[in-house]
Motif scaffolding. Structure first.
Motif, PDB file in Angstrom:
ATOM      1  N   GLY A   1       7.584   2.074  -8.489  1.00 56.34           N
ATOM      2  CA  GLY A   1       8.951   1.674  -8.778  1.00 56.34           C
ATOM      3  C   GLY A   1       9.444   0.612  -7.820  1.00 56.34           C
ATOM      4  N   GLU A   2       9.101   0.767  -6.556  1.00 58.24           N
ATOM      5  CA  GLU A   2       9.503  -0.216  -5.547  1.00 58.24           C
ATOM      6  C   GLU A   2       8.842  -1.572  -5.816  1.00 58.24           C
TER       7      GLU A   2
ATOM      8  N   THR B   1       7.696  -2.672  -8.704  1.00 53.71           N
ATOM      9  CA  THR B   1       8.244  -3.229  -9.934  1.00 53.71           C
ATOM     10  C   THR B   1       9.592  -3.889  -9.681  1.00 53.71           C
ATOM     11  N   ALA B   2      10.400  -3.275  -8.829  1.00 55.92           N
ATOM     12  CA  ALA B   2      11.692  -3.878  -8.488  1.00 55.92           C
ATOM     13  C   ALA B   2      11.504  -5.201  -7.760  1.00 55.92           C
TER      14      ALA B   2
ATOM     15  N   TRP C   1       9.924   7.040  -9.990  1.00 55.64           N
ATOM     16  CA  TRP C   1       9.957   5.584 -10.190  1.00 55.64           C
ATOM     17  C   TRP C   1      11.355   5.038  -9.910  1.00 55.64           C
TER      18      TRP C   1
ATOM     19  N   TYR D   1      12.416   2.291  -7.209  1.00 62.90           N
ATOM     20  CA  TYR D   1      13.030   1.059  -7.710  1.00 62.90           C
ATOM     21  C   TYR D   1      14.371   0.806  -7.034  1.00 62.90           C
TER      22      TYR D   1
END
Length: 339
Positions: free
Chosen positions: A140-141, A143-144, A271, A275
């Motif tokens: 998630g991190e 993807t952000a 996630w 994110y």
């Protein structure tokens, strides 16, 4: 698979192998290198070893999917991510002539080749629930970070020639892959139910909109097979489907083929936690997560029904049957939201 299909597959693989051999000739340092196919799904992927301890990944793109300038746009994004973000990605390699992408033609069919650096690591294990939940916080991190970079470079990326992943190209009248209605296991009753879900998805996406804080250049295929776990790191590979789409579609792709697993809610929560360290999600965005996940699920039904490879044969009609409860629950929850 019939005998004629088998013969056609052999011919296709022969062309891929020829393209791989020809591609290595573009690199003087790899003329004596070994080249072994390690995956054939959409593209053909080869492990290249130069005999001196260096490894590379050679991708031969499937014909008639991307134009050369579209692959060059993918490469430009990879280089931009490498230069301006901490994300670990596989980098394209220039050949002796300075180009990244080369065309190889056999029987009037063009195969494009691209060489990438090799990244160490192994795909996450969907059967290791505890590790996977923890890894999704890191994912998630990451993807952000992708999305933050996309927003910051929004105007630059608008000139890129890449596909658009929206309702029309996923479930609508111009599907990039195939029609979900032609998926395996479809019956009139099932199609009617899924049509209702598809209609709800369409209406909710129209209301959600395509503001640049929600829609931009994305990876578009962050499924487990395209992630490499190396210690505490997660590395991202295979940008072949990158294009313009909703940021939350990247979350949906990360749970591809495991949307029906009992730990899905925990994966999503993990996630979102990761994110939110980089980009906060609004309540309206969080509420849309089930919509993106079901849209991706229906898209994968179309993919399984229109492809013949190891993954699609393994999933088969059962993937459609396992979708019924998900679709019914979605329709029951949201059928009054679009009236």
């Amino acid at each position: 698979m019939g005998q004629m299909d088998f013969i056609d597959l052999e011919l296709v693989l022969s062309n891929f192998h020829q393209a791989a051999n020809d591609a290595l000739k573009e690199f003087s340092c790899l003329l004596e290198a070994s080249c072994k196919m390690i995956d054939y799904s959409e593209n053909a992927t080869y492990l290249v070893e130069d005999g001196q301890g260096k490894k590379y990944i050679l991708r031969i793109s499937r014909p008639n999917y991307h134009k050369k300038e579209e692959i060059e746009a993918e490469i430009a994004w990879l280089n931009s991510l490498h230069e301006q973000s901490p994300i670990d990605v596989s980098l394209p390699m220039r050949a002796d002539d300075g180009d990244y992408v080369h065309a190889h033609s056999y029987n009037d069919t063009i195969y494009y080749s691209t060489l990438f650096t090799f990244l160490e690591g192994n795909a996450p294990d969907e059967n290791n629930e505890d590790d996977l939940i923890q890894q999704f916080e890191t994912l998630g991190e990451i993807t952000a970070m992708f999305h933050k970079h996309t927003i910051e470079q929004h105007d630059y990326y608008q000139a890129f020639q890449r596909m658009t992943w929206d309702y029309d190209t996923i479930l609508g009248q111009s599907p990039k892959w195939a029609r979900w209605q032609d998926g395996l296991g479809m019956t009139p009753a099932r199609i009617a139910l899924y049509e209702e879900a598809s209609h709800i998805i369409q209406k909710k996406l129209e209301a959600f909109g395509k503001e640049k804080t929600r829609f931009g250049l994305i990876h578009a295929d962050l499924r487990l097979a395209n992630l490499l776990i190396y210690g505490d790191e997660i590395k991202v590979i295979d940008f072949d489907d990158c294009g313009f789409g909703w940021f939350l579609y990247d979350l949906a792709t990360s749970v591809s083929f495991i949307e029906h697993m009992p730990y899905l809610d925990e994966l999503i929560a993990s996630w979102v936690k990761g994110y939110s360290k980089i980009r906060l999600l609004t309540d309206a965005e969080k509420e849309m997560i089930p919509t993106f996940i079901l849209m991706r699920r229906l898209q994968l039904i179309s993919w399984i029904g229109s492809r013949d490879n190891e993954t699609t044969r393994l999933l088969g009609e059962n993937y459609t049957l396992q979708s019924d409860d998900l679709v019914k629950a979605y329709v029951e929850k949201y059928q009054d939201c679009t009236n």
